[in-house]
Design an enzyme around this catalytic site. Structure first.
Site, mmCIF file in Angstrom:
data_model
loop_
_atom_site.group_PDB
_atom_site.id
_atom_site.type_symbol
_atom_site.label_atom_id
_atom_site.label_comp_id
_atom_site.label_asym_id
_atom_site.label_seq_id
_atom_site.Cartn_x
_atom_site.Cartn_y
_atom_site.Cartn_z
ATOM 1 C CB ILE A 61 -0.952 -0.019 1.222
ATOM 2 C CG1 ILE A 61 -1.894 1.199 1.212
ATOM 3 C CG2 ILE A 61 -0.206 -0.103 2.537
ATOM 4 C CD1 ILE A 61 -2.966 1.133 2.302
ATOM 5 C CB SER A 62 1.282 4.046 -2.365
ATOM 6 O OG SER A 62 1.507 3.278 -3.516
#
Length: 211
Positions: A61-62
């Site tokens: 997840i960025s």
């Protein structure tokens, strides 16, 4: 989307404003989105740190900053129909779905796609269409799109995505292997104009067989 923003999400949005995210709609979407929902319970305590985190299957997840930055860049063209390549956890999709009329999102790892669909349903976000497929190919029969966002790094800009951009459409994509640049590609009367935004670090955009 229903629900009340948590103090942690509000603080995250304030922190993003402090590092240069200025679009109030983007900040509001971040403040209203429970990032812990998109992580395994064991990582929940890290949900509001400005860092990328693992979500399984070699994916991440960025970090919230890059999610907000890419969203802010995309919204400058005021798109209504958007294609996302790389659904992943669904967090970026949840942010986008609050800000555009229609979101189409493609994921090549089936288990991640199933989880993301469940999360967005739980958040009462229903303007999202999901596809299990190769992101390099986009989603041609849903196009053209006002904007396309790619959330993994391609070794080059995929031709299929350029072909699915509407006139005046914008593609936000990280490109590169060892060194990656975030590009904004605009479809204008003379063709495609590319602009480098900043250096980034993403997992690769895999091309080929589905997982």
């Amino acid at each position: 989307m229903s629900g009340v923003a948590s103090t942690s999400a509000l603080n995250l949005a304030r922190g993003l404003q402090g590092v240069g995210i200025n679009d109030t709609n983007v900040l509001s979407a971040v403040a209203n989105t429970p990032r812990e929902l998109f992580l395994d319970a064991a990582l929940g305590h890290k949900a509001y740190e400005n860092t990328a985190l693992p979500i399984g299957q070699g994916q991440t997840i960025s970090q919230p900053y890059i999610v907000a930055r890419m969203t802010e860049l995309l919204l400058e063209s005021q798109p209504k129909r958007v294609l996302e390549i790389g659904t992943g956890s669904g967090y970026q999709a949840a942010i986008l779905a609050q800000l555009v009329d229609e979101l189409c999102t493609v994921e090549r790892i089936k288990s991640l796609q199933i989880q993301a669909r469940q999360r967005l349903k739980r958040l009462d976000l229903h303007n999202v269409s999901f596809k299990y497929g190769d992101g390099w190919q986009g989603w041609a029969n849903k196009g053209p799109f006002d904007a396309i966002m790619v959330t993994a790094a391609a070794c080059r800009v995929p031709q299929a995505l350029l072909e699915q951009l509407s006139p005046n459409g914008v593609l936000i994509i990280p490109v590169g292997e060892h060194t990656q640049q975030l590009l904004r590609v605009t479809h204008n009367d003379s063709g495609f104009q590319s602009e480098t935004i900043e250096m980034v670090n993403f997992v690769p955009l895999v091309n080929g067989d589905l997982a």
